[in-house]
Motif scaffolding. Structure first.
Motif, PDB file in Angstrom:
ATOM      1  N   VAL A  84       0.836  -1.202   0.000  1.00  0.00           N
ATOM      2  CA  VAL A  84       0.000   0.000   0.000  1.00  0.00           C
ATOM      3  C   VAL A  84       0.870   1.251   0.000  1.00  0.00           C
ATOM      4  N   SER A  85       1.781   1.357   0.964  1.00  0.00           N
ATOM      5  CA  SER A  85       2.634   2.550   1.028  1.00  0.00           C
ATOM      6  C   SER A  85       3.543   2.639  -0.194  1.00  0.00           C
ATOM      7  N   MET A  86       3.917   1.494  -0.767  1.00  0.00           N
ATOM      8  CA  MET A  86       4.772   1.505  -1.950  1.00  0.00           C
ATOM      9  C   MET A  86       4.084   2.162  -3.142  1.00  0.00           C
ATOM     10  N   CYS A  87       2.748   2.096  -3.184  1.00  0.00           N
ATOM     11  CA  CYS A  87       2.011   2.717  -4.295  1.00  0.00           C
ATOM     12  C   CYS A  87       2.279   4.211  -4.381  1.00  0.00           C
ATOM     13  N   GLY A  88       2.526   4.853  -3.244  1.00  0.00           N
ATOM     14  CA  GLY A  88       2.727   6.287  -3.250  1.00  0.00           C
ATOM     15  C   GLY A  88       4.161   6.723  -3.102  1.00  0.00           C
ATOM     16  N   THR A  89       5.094   5.777  -2.921  1.00  0.00           N
ATOM     17  CA  THR A  89       6.488   6.161  -2.694  1.00  0.00           C
ATOM     18  C   THR A  89       7.447   5.612  -3.744  1.00  0.00           C
ATOM     19  N   SER A  90       7.042   4.593  -4.490  1.00  0.00           N
ATOM     20  CA  SER A  90       7.900   3.998  -5.516  1.00  0.00           C
ATOM     21  C   SER A  90       7.721   4.716  -6.849  1.00  0.00           C
ATOM     22  N   ASP A  91       8.780   4.727  -7.665  1.00  0.00           N
ATOM     23  CA  ASP A  91       8.686   5.363  -8.979  1.00  0.00           C
ATOM     24  C   ASP A  91       7.689   4.661  -9.905  1.00  0.00           C
ATOM     25  N   ILE A  92       7.447   3.369  -9.673  1.00  0.00           N
ATOM     26  CA  ILE A  92       6.488   2.638 -10.505  1.00  0.00           C
ATOM     27  C   ILE A  92       5.349   2.022  -9.695  1.00  0.00           C
ATOM     28  N   GLY A  93       5.381   2.171  -8.368  1.00  0.00           N
ATOM     29  CA  GLY A  93       4.443   1.454  -7.500  1.00  0.00           C
ATOM     30  C   GLY A  93       2.987   1.715  -7.792  1.00  0.00           C
ATOM     31  N   PHE A  94       2.642   2.949  -8.194  1.00  0.00           N
ATOM     32  CA  PHE A  94       1.234   3.305  -8.370  1.00  0.00           C
ATOM     33  C   PHE A  94       0.569   2.506  -9.492  1.00  0.00           C
ATOM     34  N   TRP A  95       1.350   2.045 -10.478  1.00  0.00           N
ATOM     35  CA  TRP A  95       0.756   1.199 -11.527  1.00  0.00           C
ATOM     36  C   TRP A  95       1.224  -0.253 -11.415  1.00  0.00           C
ATOM     37  N   PHE A  96       2.483  -0.466 -11.068  1.00  0.00           N
ATOM     38  CA  PHE A  96       3.022  -1.827 -11.029  1.00  0.00           C
ATOM     39  C   PHE A  96       2.323  -2.673  -9.976  1.00  0.00           C
ATOM     40  N   ASN A  97       2.182  -2.133  -8.774  1.00  0.00           N
ATOM     41  CA  ASN A  97       1.520  -2.889  -7.705  1.00  0.00           C
ATOM     42  C   ASN A  97       0.082  -3.231  -8.078  1.00  0.00           C
ATOM     43  N   ALA A  98      -0.572  -2.307  -8.775  1.00  0.00           N
ATOM     44  CA  ALA A  98      -1.969  -2.541  -9.155  1.00  0.00           C
ATOM     45  C   ALA A  98      -2.092  -3.702 -10.136  1.00  0.00           C
ATOM     46  N   VAL A  99      -1.324  -3.657 -11.231  1.00  0.00           N
ATOM     47  CA  VAL A  99      -1.473  -4.715 -12.234  1.00  0.00           C
ATOM     48  C   VAL A  99      -0.981  -6.056 -11.698  1.00  0.00           C
ATOM     49  N   PHE A 141      14.668   4.227  -5.390  1.00  0.00           N
ATOM     50  CA  PHE A 141      13.359   4.790  -5.711  1.00  0.00           C
ATOM     51  C   PHE A 141      12.399   3.728  -6.239  1.00  0.00           C
ATOM     52  N   ARG A 142      12.891   2.518  -6.510  1.00  0.00           N
ATOM     53  CA  ARG A 142      12.024   1.444  -6.995  1.00  0.00           C
ATOM     54  C   ARG A 142      11.297   0.794  -5.833  1.00  0.00           C
ATOM     55  N   CYS A 143      12.053   0.329  -4.863  1.00  0.00           N
ATOM     56  CA  CYS A 143      11.496  -0.179  -3.603  1.00  0.00           C
ATOM     57  C   CYS A 143      12.096   0.694  -2.496  1.00  0.00           C
ATOM     58  N   PRO A 144      11.466   1.816  -2.203  1.00  0.00           N
ATOM     59  CA  PRO A 144      12.077   2.802  -1.299  1.00  0.00           C
ATOM     60  C   PRO A 144      12.449   2.215   0.051  1.00  0.00           C
ATOM     61  N   ILE A 145      13.445   2.820   0.678  1.00  0.00           N
ATOM     62  CA  ILE A 145      13.985   2.284   1.927  1.00  0.00           C
ATOM     63  C   ILE A 145      12.947   2.284   3.045  1.00  0.00           C
ATOM     64  N   GLU A 146      11.879   3.069   2.907  1.00  0.00           N
ATOM     65  CA  GLU A 146      10.815   3.023   3.921  1.00  0.00           C
ATOM     66  C   GLU A 146      10.211   1.638   4.025  1.00  0.00           C
ATOM     67  N   GLN A 147      10.312   0.838   2.968  1.00  0.00           N
ATOM     68  CA  GLN A 147       9.819  -0.539   3.012  1.00  0.00           C
ATOM     69  C   GLN A 147      10.612  -1.374   4.023  1.00  0.00           C
ATOM     70  N   ALA A 148      11.927  -1.221   3.999  1.00  0.00           N
ATOM     71  CA  ALA A 148      12.763  -1.936   4.967  1.00  0.00           C
ATOM     72  C   ALA A 148      12.607  -1.341   6.367  1.00  0.00           C
ATOM     73  N   GLU A 149      12.465  -0.029   6.436  1.00  0.00           N
ATOM     74  CA  GLU A 149      12.320   0.631   7.740  1.00  0.00           C
ATOM     75  C   GLU A 149      11.080   0.136   8.473  1.00  0.00           C
ATOM     76  N   GLN A 150       9.964   0.012   7.749  1.00  0.00           N
ATOM     77  CA  GLN A 150       8.724  -0.466   8.372  1.00  0.00           C
ATOM     78  C   GLN A 150       8.894  -1.861   8.947  1.00  0.00           C
TER      79      GLN A 150
END
Length: 576
Positions: A464-479, A520-529
């Motif tokens: 969910v958070s990756m959708c708004g923080t990754s360079d491609i997350g908003f479309w890649f995660n969806a499809v 910026f692909r899988c932002p470091i906030e993913q690991a931080e969480q």
């Protein structure tokens, strides 16, 4: 083995056939400057000769009986040489590709921008991994011998082009920049105008002009990262090389071997990927013919006047071109091939040694029958190494690649688990991977405590958070989740259900997280969480952060960081 020794390789790229022999680029790491180096060489029937000496030269091109190449520095310079003292033709901030045109040159370039000024985002794709904030874009330029003029550019990227001296075609993200889809355009150099030639939506990875029109490597299947890549012609014909055209095999060699096709007369030359192998194919009369039988992975090639030169890797050697081996003292370990529902390989010391299981990224890439730096290092440190191509992997057909859409770490988790059970190995098992492989590691330890430890690199924990923080997350995660809008309640619930963070209370396995701070692909906030969540739950966990490194931290990060990374991984695995 010293981790530094693991990266003390010389890698071949950019072969260029000429009447004088084959020009090519030799790449290596300069540890004293913590940087990458490259120089141009010439391979003849008798010898290999070094032609440039500053260690910043690339993109050789033979034209008008002279060598052209790009010399790097604070800005790039296009150089011309008769194999003596070179002369500078022109300079530009970044020159990504060039071709002669009339009395000058057409080139892909990127202008220099002030990175200290405030930045205003106006589109969803406003930053990109390994590029940073998109203050400047890749445009098509023309140098007429005196001045440089932009021909095609704007708030999009021109990704490739070709010319036969008369016609100019280019691929660009003009009509699909947010999601990085490309079209082919006819370009008029004189008027700086262009016209779209392709229909629908899809990807164009490389293109070339033939006698009959243009051809490109790609697809017209819209947003579908799992789609099979074909060679598609201007008249609509489509040809497949192997199971998919191009090269979808991942590697950890520190040269970025891009997708390419070449035209020679009425033939189109491309790579074709099938299983763990990549070979060269010739396409003519709507048929693809395999013209190499390499027991390995072809990484780069050139084809001119019916002559072929190619660079390849196999498990023993990182980089070969014909009989030229720049790493004569390097001998990788040949893996054992195994099949149990899926294909995989085992680099085995003995049945009782501890085992490291690797999961590739993508998820729609694949492991191949080639040399891997990290696999050989961990083998030298006393580990068996296991790597597989489960459902989701390329090289086995489009349906196989699409099989995990909407259910990551499900069918592929079962396939890998069954594969491991069939091996009869007695030592402990550890799990690791990067990108999707990092996601898989994070998710798998919520499903099982089978693994003694895990190492998740450039990973995902919260879709969910990756959708708004990754360079491609908003479309890649969806499809990839099989949804259309990631910002409604049902979609958020689906993305959460697919997220490791949602199941964190089930984790018992010690985990090390490794991440580049400029990913910026899988932002470091993913690991931080995930780190904070596991730490809060009392699980043994470490977070290793590498300043200045992007999503490519394990393939082309800062060299000293990559050495440190191998040391830390070996220490963690040994301690568990």
């Amino acid at each position: 083995m010293d981790p530094k020794e693991s990266y003390s390789l010389k890698l071949i790229s950019n072969p260029v056939i000429s009447p004088k022999g084959t020009f090519f680029v030799l790449n290596w790491i300069d540890f004293s400057s913590n940087d990458y180096r490259s120089s141009i060489y010439l391979k003849t029937e008798k010898e290999v000769i070094r032609l440039t000496w500053e260690g910043k030269e690339s993109q050789p091109y033979f034209y008008d009986n002279r060598l052209l190449y790009v010399k790097g520095g604070q800005e790039d310079s296009l150089m011309r040489s008769s194999l003596g003292e070179p002369e500078k033709i022109f300079s530009f901030h970044k020159i990504k590709k060039f071709l002669p045109y009339h009395d000058g040159f057409i080139f892909l370039g990127e202008e220099n921008q002030d990175k200290d000024k405030p930045f205003e985002a106006t589109s969803r794709k406003y930053r990109f991994d390994s590029r940073g904030l998109l203050r400047s874009r890749t445009s098509l330029y023309y140098f007429n011998g005196q001045e440089i003029r932009r021909v095609m550019g704007g708030n999009f990227d021109v990704t490739d082009f070709d010319t036969d001296g008369k016609r100019v075609v280019a691929s660009a993200t003009l009509t699909g920049d947010d999601v990085s889809l490309q079209d082919v355009f006819e370009v008029d150099i004189n008027s700086s105008s262009f016209q779209r030639l392709t229909k629908g939506e899809g990807a164009v990875y490389s293109l070339a002009l033939t006698k009959e029109g243009f051809a490109y490597l790609g697809h017209r299947k819209g947003l579908s990262p799992w789609a099979r890549k074909d060679i598609i012609f201007e008249d609509g014909r489509s040809v497949t090389c192997g199971k998919t055209c191009g090269n979808s095999v991942v590697n950890d060699l520190f040269v970025k071997y891009g997708e390419k096709i070449e035209a020679d007369g009425d033939k189109v030359i491309s790579l074709g990927h099938e299983g763990g192998f990549v070979n060269v194919y010739s396409i003519g009369d709507s048929k693809a013919e395999k013209i190499t039988e390499v027991e390995g992975v072809v990484l780069d090639f050139d084809f001119k006047d019916n002559k072929l030169e190619y660079v390849f890797s196999n498990p023993e050697k990182p980089s070969l071109m014909g009989n030229y081996d720049p790493n004569e003292n390097v001998h990788g370990v040949v893996p054992r091939y195994e099949v149990n529902g899926i294909e995989g390989w085992v680099i085995e010391r003995d049945l009782s040694s501890p085992n490291v299981v690797f999961v590739h990224g993508g998820p729609h890439t694949a492991y191949g029958y080639m040399y891997y730096i990290e696999f050989n290092f961990l083998y030298s440190e006393g580990f068996n190494v296991i790597y597989t191509n489960p459902s989701g992997s390329q090289g086995y057909g489009e349906e196989f690649a699409k099989a995990i859409v909407g259910s990551w770490c499900d069918i592929d988790f079962k396939e890998i688990t069954n594969f491991l059970k069939s091996l009869k190995l007695k030592g402990k098992f550890h799990l690791t991977g990067g990108s999707y492989g990092g996601y898989f590691t994070n998710m798998a330890i919520t499903k099982t405590d089978f693994f003694a430890s895990g190492i998740a690199e450039r990973s995902i924990s919260n879709l969910v958070s990756m959708c708004g923080t990754s360079d491609i997350g908003f479309w890649f995660n969806a499809v990839e989740a099989g949804i259309s809008d990631p910002w409604n309640k049902e979609s958020i619930e689906k993305l959460l259900e697919m997220s490791p963070i949602y199941h964190v209370e089930k984790v018992k396995t010690p985990l090390m997280l490794i991440h580049g701070e400029e990913d910026f692909r899988c932002p470091i906030e993913q690991a931080e969480q995930y780190f904070i969540a596991l730490k809060s739950k009392g699980i043994e966990v470490k977070l290793i952060r590498y300043p200045g490194d992007s999503h490519e931290h394990a393939r082309r990060g800062k060299p000293l960081n990559m050495i440190d990374r191998l040391s830390r991984k070996a220490e963690w695995l040994k301690s568990h």
